[in-house]
Scaffold this motif. Structure first.
Motif, PDB file in Angstrom:
ATOM      1  N   GLU A  45       0.826  -1.205   0.000  1.00 46.91           N
ATOM      2  CA  GLU A  45       0.000   0.000   0.000  1.00 46.91           C
ATOM      3  C   GLU A  45       0.866   1.263   0.000  1.00 46.91           C
ATOM      4  O   GLU A  45       2.043   1.233   0.349  1.00 46.91           O
ATOM      5  CB  GLU A  45      -0.898   0.019   1.254  1.00 46.91           C
ATOM      6  N   VAL A  96     -10.479   6.999   1.472  1.00 48.36           N
ATOM      7  CA  VAL A  96     -11.187   6.147   2.431  1.00 48.36           C
ATOM      8  C   VAL A  96     -10.311   4.982   2.877  1.00 48.36           C
ATOM      9  O   VAL A  96     -10.640   4.287   3.846  1.00 48.36           O
ATOM     10  CB  VAL A  96     -12.500   5.599   1.835  1.00 48.36           C
ATOM     11  N   TYR A  97      -9.189   4.769   2.162  1.00 48.05           N
ATOM     12  CA  TYR A  97      -8.259   3.682   2.474  1.00 48.05           C
ATOM     13  C   TYR A  97      -6.955   4.027   1.772  1.00 48.05           C
ATOM     14  O   TYR A  97      -6.908   4.887   0.887  1.00 48.05           O
ATOM     15  CB  TYR A  97      -8.823   2.340   1.967  1.00 48.05           C
ATOM     16  N   ILE A 143     -11.842  -2.795  -1.583  1.00 48.08           N
ATOM     17  CA  ILE A 143     -12.078  -1.631  -0.718  1.00 48.08           C
ATOM     18  C   ILE A 143     -13.567  -1.504  -0.396  1.00 48.08           C
ATOM     19  O   ILE A 143     -13.957  -1.281   0.762  1.00 48.08           O
ATOM     20  CB  ILE A 143     -11.533  -0.345  -1.374  1.00 48.08           C
ATOM     21  N   ASN A 146     -14.535  -4.348   2.093  1.00 43.37           N
ATOM     22  CA  ASN A 146     -13.809  -4.566   3.344  1.00 43.37           C
ATOM     23  C   ASN A 146     -13.617  -3.330   4.214  1.00 43.37           C
ATOM     24  O   ASN A 146     -13.207  -3.467   5.365  1.00 43.37           O
ATOM     25  CB  ASN A 146     -12.438  -5.186   3.041  1.00 43.37           C
ATOM     26  N   VAL A 147     -13.888  -2.141   3.714  1.00 44.24           N
ATOM     27  CA  VAL A 147     -13.757  -0.933   4.528  1.00 44.24           C
ATOM     28  C   VAL A 147     -15.156  -0.511   4.966  1.00 44.24           C
ATOM     29  O   VAL A 147     -16.045  -0.287   4.134  1.00 44.24           O
ATOM     30  CB  VAL A 147     -13.058   0.198   3.738  1.00 44.24           C
ATOM     31  N   GLU A 148     -15.347  -0.428   6.258  1.00 44.30           N
ATOM     32  CA  GLU A 148     -16.684  -0.210   6.822  1.00 44.30           C
ATOM     33  C   GLU A 148     -17.340   1.058   6.287  1.00 44.30           C
ATOM     34  O   GLU A 148     -16.731   2.140   6.279  1.00 44.30           O
ATOM     35  CB  GLU A 148     -16.594  -0.138   8.358  1.00 44.30           C
ATOM     36  N   VAL A 150     -18.049   2.008   3.355  1.00 41.48           N
ATOM     37  CA  VAL A 150     -17.603   2.543   2.067  1.00 41.48           C
ATOM     38  C   VAL A 150     -18.583   2.186   0.940  1.00 41.48           C
ATOM     39  O   VAL A 150     -18.909   3.028   0.098  1.00 41.48           O
ATOM     40  CB  VAL A 150     -16.170   2.063   1.750  1.00 41.48           C
TER      41      VAL A 150
END
Length: 496
Positions: A45, A96-97, A143, A146-148, A150
């Motif tokens: 990342e 957001v990530y 993303i 897995n990203v709350e 989103v």
């Protein structure tokens, strides 16, 4: 007042800025490395805000080194690491990530699922790509999944997705412009390279809302003007191409049948196939080389994951060299590889094998093996992998490839370049200006703004530094090729 083109070269490990003059010569360079983030094995990342801050810093530095301001910049060209995916909030501009980097393998399992479900043919036909975690579409899906919170925001139209070029243009224009170019779009596994539009079937398959996607534009046109504090004037942002397409344009591989290889962290070989997409039968990727107005060029591409990175591994992993520059002199201490072969499948094998479960293999070691043999085997592995890709390019197209134009950091290694010519038995041509990726982005911006008048004018500026021609006898080359093929086979499917 003398004017310049500013090229923003946003790479995997560093951000750079270069100023080019009318002759295509570099007048100023600035570079800044940024953080590599490895949360889990196989995950890679970047912090999008650090990508931006580092790019702003080097742009300001390159301009200040020449003692000029934005009024002397005729245009900005952008070239970027291609498949890296960023999702951000349209209102706040905050990611957001982290950016999920092209090297990241976290979506390998999902890619296996797509293959099992029989989507490979449809995806190849529509996008020109093979199913692999390398491309950015599956990263966006990850993303969202897995990203709350989103996915909900994405479905409300509150989020934007982009490759790194989109992110830089968004930031350069203070959120006014959300675009990408055709070259970067063609690396997402979401873009139909035949209709030149985002593909609804692919978006539905991955559950990605169309509202997230950038507008797709040509590779050379004025998109907008910069709106940032570090320029005294609004500068046209006028050229975008993914790094390998930019290098191809910088190498002036503008005619059908011309091919280039960029030797960077990985190797990226592109063959110009003209104005129609050419679908490979041998695991090569079909991609868009560039689009200017009504004219579009396609390319076949072979991506090799580990090239210059194998030298970094000799330095950082094995500790047999103190700096990357030492590898050539160490390898030159032995007459040949001593029957040692290194398959650098550290993150799997790319084209033409596409074996994400292959792993590195060092074979042929005896009591007589020394550091020089390992260094030579490492360098030769780069040339062999290039050979594998060019062989299938020949099979796919029937084109008689007559020379290989080369660029990237490793082309300064004369031993490697000579071995490349030996094993291919065609001339390997190194240009006078090795910074072809940044140069290509500058050329695209310069054409859009009228800084340069035509591709024909640019062709005249391309100059050869050195041409390497093959000197190895056919029998020796044949034996080496057979052993290399055997080593690759043994490295395959190690972790599956």
């Amino acid at each position: 007042m003398e004017k310049f083109i500013l090229s923003l070269d946003q790479g995997t490990t560093s951000s750079r800025a270069l100023l080019f003059d009318k002759k295509g010569h570099i007048r100023s360079v600035a570079r800044k490395e940024f953080t590599q983030i490895f949360p889990k094995p196989g995950w890679v990342e970047h912090d999008p805000n650090e990508i931006w801050s580092s790019q702003v810093a080097v742009a300001a530095e390159a301009v200040s080194k020449l003692g000029i301001d934005g009024k002397a910049v005729a245009g900005i060209g952008i070239t970027n690491q291609r498949e890296t995916a960023i999702v951000w909030d349209r209102k706040t501009g905050n990611p957001v990530y982290n950016a999920i980097v092209w090297q990241d393998r976290r979506t390998s399992g999902y890619c296996d699922k797509l293959k099992r479900e029989g989507h490979a043919g449809m995806i190849r036909e529509k996008t020109g790509l093979v199913i692999d975690a390398y491309f950015s579409g599956t990263k966006v899906k990850w993303i969202l999944d897995n990203v709350e919170g989103v996915r909900m925001k994405a479905e409300k139209g509150e989020l934007a997705f982009g490759t790194v070029d989109s992110w830089l243009v968004w930031k350069l224009t203070r959120g006014r412009t959300h675009i990408t170019d055709v070259t970067n779009a063609s690396r997402t596994m979401l873009y139909n390279i035949n209709t030149l539009d985002w593909d609804n079937d692919m978006l539905d398959l991955m559950g990605i809302p169309r509202s997230m996607l950038p507008e797709v534009r040509d590779s050379s046109e004025i998109y907008d003007h910069s709106d940032t504090a570090f320029f005294a004037a609004k500068v046209p942002v006028a050229g975008i191409a993914g790094d390998q397409q930019a290098a191809m344009f910088g190498q002036m591989c503008v005619d059908r049948g011309m091919v280039k290889n960029t030797y960077g962290t990985g190797c990226f070989i592109l063959l110009n196939t003209g104005n129609k997409p050419f679908i490979s039968k041998n695991n090569l990727v079909t991609t868009i080389a560039w689009k200017m107005g009504d004219h579009i060029n396609y390319a076949l591409e072979g991506s090799i994951f580990i090239a210059g990175a194998v030298v970094q591994w000799l330095r950082d992993g094995l500790g047999i060299i103190g700096s990357s520059a030492e590898v050539e002199s160490l390898a030159a201490k032995v007459e040949d590889n001593g029957d040692v072969f290194l398959v650098p499948a550290f993150t799997g094998l790319g084209a033409p094998h596409w074996d994400q479960y292959a792993r590195g293999l060092l074979i042929g070691i005896s009591r007589g093996t020394n550091r020089g043999h390992i260094a030579r085997a490492a360098l030769e592995s780069i040339a062999y992998q290039t050979m594998d890709v060019l062989n299938v390019m020949n099979k796919d197209t029937g084109m008689n490839i007559r020379e290989l134009r080369v660029d990237g950091g490793a082309v300064a290694n004369n031993l490697l370049m000579q071995f490349q010519a030996d094993i291919l038995d065609i001339p390997v041509v190194r240009p006078e200006i090795a910074e072809t990726t940044a140069l290509g982005a500058a050329y695209l911006a310069g054409l859009a703004t009228g800084y340069w008048n035509s591709i024909e004018e640019l062709k005249e500026k391309w100059e050869i530094d050195r041409k390497f021609t093959g000197s190895m006898d056919g029998e020796t080359a044949g034996k080496l090729k057979i052993k290399w093929a055997d080593a690759v086979k043994r490295a395959g499917s190690w972790t599956s």
